[in-house]
Motif scaffolding. Structure first.
Motif, mmCIF file in Angstrom:
data_model
loop_
_atom_site.group_PDB
_atom_site.id
_atom_site.type_symbol
_atom_site.label_atom_id
_atom_site.label_comp_id
_atom_site.label_asym_id
_atom_site.label_seq_id
_atom_site.Cartn_x
_atom_site.Cartn_y
_atom_site.Cartn_z
ATOM 1 N N ILE A 96 0.834 -1.202 0.000
ATOM 2 C CA ILE A 96 0.000 0.000 0.000
ATOM 3 C C ILE A 96 0.871 1.257 0.000
ATOM 4 C CG2 ILE A 96 -1.630 1.339 1.391
ATOM 5 C CD1 ILE A 96 -2.879 -1.430 2.157
ATOM 6 N N GLN A 97 1.951 1.252 0.758
ATOM 7 C CA GLN A 97 2.816 2.428 0.857
ATOM 8 C C GLN A 97 3.703 2.624 -0.370
ATOM 9 O OE1 GLN A 97 4.970 1.731 4.473
ATOM 10 N NE2 GLN A 97 3.283 2.407 5.762
ATOM 11 N N ASN A 98 4.212 1.521 -0.932
ATOM 12 C CA ASN A 98 5.227 1.615 -1.980
ATOM 13 C C ASN A 98 4.812 1.054 -3.324
ATOM 14 O OD1 ASN A 98 7.437 2.634 -0.234
ATOM 15 N ND2 ASN A 98 7.050 0.699 0.805
ATOM 16 N N GLY A 99 3.609 0.505 -3.399
ATOM 17 C CA GLY A 99 3.179 -0.151 -4.626
ATOM 18 C C GLY A 99 3.702 -1.576 -4.678
ATOM 19 N N LEU A 100 3.089 -2.362 -5.535
ATOM 20 C CA LEU A 100 3.461 -3.768 -5.644
ATOM 21 C C LEU A 100 4.909 -3.944 -6.077
ATOM 22 C CD1 LEU A 100 2.704 -6.756 -5.590
ATOM 23 C CD2 LEU A 100 1.855 -6.498 -7.928
ATOM 24 N N PHE A 101 5.336 -3.179 -7.075
ATOM 25 C CA PHE A 101 6.706 -3.337 -7.561
ATOM 26 C C PHE A 101 7.720 -3.018 -6.478
ATOM 27 C CE2 PHE A 101 6.142 -2.835 -12.447
ATOM 28 C CZ PHE A 101 5.270 -3.897 -12.454
ATOM 29 N N GLY A 102 7.537 -1.895 -5.797
ATOM 30 C CA GLY A 102 8.471 -1.517 -4.739
ATOM 31 C C GLY A 102 8.518 -2.540 -3.625
ATOM 32 N N ALA A 103 7.350 -3.033 -3.228
ATOM 33 C CA ALA A 103 7.293 -4.029 -2.152
ATOM 34 C C ALA A 103 7.956 -5.332 -2.579
ATOM 35 C CB ALA A 103 5.841 -4.280 -1.751
ATOM 36 N N MET A 104 7.703 -5.744 -3.814
ATOM 37 C CA MET A 104 8.313 -6.987 -4.288
ATOM 38 C C MET A 104 9.825 -6.846 -4.414
ATOM 39 S SD MET A 104 5.661 -8.739 -6.944
ATOM 40 C CE MET A 104 6.291 -10.403 -6.748
ATOM 41 N N LEU A 105 10.285 -5.744 -4.966
ATOM 42 C CA LEU A 105 11.732 -5.551 -5.097
ATOM 43 C C LEU A 105 12.413 -5.505 -3.738
ATOM 44 C CD1 LEU A 105 11.815 -2.981 -8.033
ATOM 45 C CD2 LEU A 105 12.539 -5.386 -8.097
ATOM 46 N N PHE A 106 11.789 -4.846 -2.780
ATOM 47 C CA PHE A 106 12.336 -4.791 -1.425
ATOM 48 C C PHE A 106 12.408 -6.196 -0.823
ATOM 49 C CE2 PHE A 106 11.797 -4.499 3.179
ATOM 50 C CZ PHE A 106 12.844 -3.662 3.510
ATOM 51 N N THR A 107 11.337 -6.974 -0.984
ATOM 52 C CA THR A 107 11.297 -8.310 -0.412
ATOM 53 C C THR A 107 12.251 -9.251 -1.142
ATOM 54 O OG1 THR A 107 9.003 -7.894 0.211
ATOM 55 C CG2 THR A 107 9.747 -10.172 0.321
ATOM 56 N N LYS B 56 11.137 -7.506 -11.830
ATOM 57 C CA LYS B 56 12.563 -7.178 -11.955
ATOM 58 C C LYS B 56 12.911 -6.706 -13.361
ATOM 59 C CE LYS B 56 14.259 -11.034 -10.119
ATOM 60 N NZ LYS B 56 15.208 -12.019 -9.573
ATOM 61 N N ASN B 57 12.239 -7.253 -14.365
ATOM 62 C CA ASN B 57 12.533 -6.913 -15.759
ATOM 63 C C ASN B 57 11.672 -5.776 -16.302
ATOM 64 O OD1 ASN B 57 14.391 -9.012 -15.801
ATOM 65 N ND2 ASN B 57 12.863 -10.488 -16.478
ATOM 66 N N GLY B 58 10.702 -5.296 -15.504
ATOM 67 C CA GLY B 58 9.825 -4.219 -15.943
ATOM 68 C C GLY B 58 8.876 -4.637 -17.061
ATOM 69 N N ASP B 59 8.424 -5.886 -17.013
ATOM 70 C CA ASP B 59 7.606 -6.445 -18.094
ATOM 71 C C ASP B 59 6.101 -6.406 -17.836
ATOM 72 O OD1 ASP B 59 9.892 -7.054 -19.497
ATOM 73 O OD2 ASP B 59 9.974 -9.127 -18.829
ATOM 74 N N ILE B 60 5.615 -5.521 -16.991
ATOM 75 C CA ILE B 60 4.181 -5.420 -16.721
ATOM 76 C C ILE B 60 3.704 -4.031 -17.142
ATOM 77 C CG2 ILE B 60 2.404 -5.434 -14.921
ATOM 78 C CD1 ILE B 60 3.517 -8.172 -15.332
ATOM 79 N N TYR B 61 2.614 -3.988 -17.873
ATOM 80 C CA TYR B 61 2.043 -2.714 -18.310
ATOM 81 C C TYR B 61 1.201 -2.098 -17.200
ATOM 82 C CZ TYR B 61 3.550 -4.351 -22.854
ATOM 83 O OH TYR B 61 4.311 -4.794 -23.891
#
Length: 112
Positions: free
Chosen positions: A35-46, A76-81
Motif C-alpha cells: 500500500i505504501q510503496n506499490g506492488l513493484f516496490g514491495a516486491m523488489l524490497f522483499t 525485476k525486468n519491468g515487463d508489466i504494463y
C-alpha cells in the motif's frame, strides 16, 4: 478463492522451523508495504531483503489467481504494463491476506 486459500495453507505449512519468525514478520508487514510503496516496490524490497520463500509463495498464489507466472521476474525486468499492474496489485493484496492469515495460524503470532 478456495484454491488460493488451500495453496497458501500448504505453502506456509512448508516453512522450516528456523525460518518461521522471519517469514511471519515479513508477511505481516507485506500488505502495508504494498500500500505504501506499490506492488513493484514491495516486491523488489522483499526480493532484496528476503526471505526468499515469501516471494516464491506470492508468485505461486498470484499465478493461481491471475494466470501470470513468475511475477517477481516480470517486476525485476519491468515487463508489466500499467493497466495490468493495478489489477495485479489488487490481486496480490488478496494473496498476501491469505499468506498472513495462515502464517499467523500455523507459525504463531498475534491474531489477525
Amino acid at each position: 478463492m478456495i484454491e488460493v486459500a488451500k495453496k497458501a495453507a500448504e505453502l506456509v505449512g512448508s516453512i522450516q522451523k528456523d525460518r518461521k519468525e522471519e517469514y511471519l514478520q515479513t508477511v505481516k508487514g507485506l500488505g502495508s508495504l504494498v500500500i505504501q510503496n506499490g506492488l513493484f516496490g514491495a516486491m523488489l524490497f522483499t526480493i532484496k531483503k528476503g526471505p526468499k520463500e515469501v516471494i516464491d509463495h506470492l508468485d505461486q498464489l498470484i499465478e493461481i489467481k491471475t494466470g501470470v507466472s513468475k511475477l517477481s521476474e516480470k517486476v525485476k525486468n519491468g515487463d508489466i504494463y500499467q493497466q495490468r499492474y493495478l489489477q495485479l496489485q489488487i490481486e496480490a493484496l488478496d494473496c498476501i491476506k491469505w499468506l498472513k492469515r495462515y502464517a499467523e495460524i500455523l507459525l504463531g503470532g498475534d491474531s489477525a
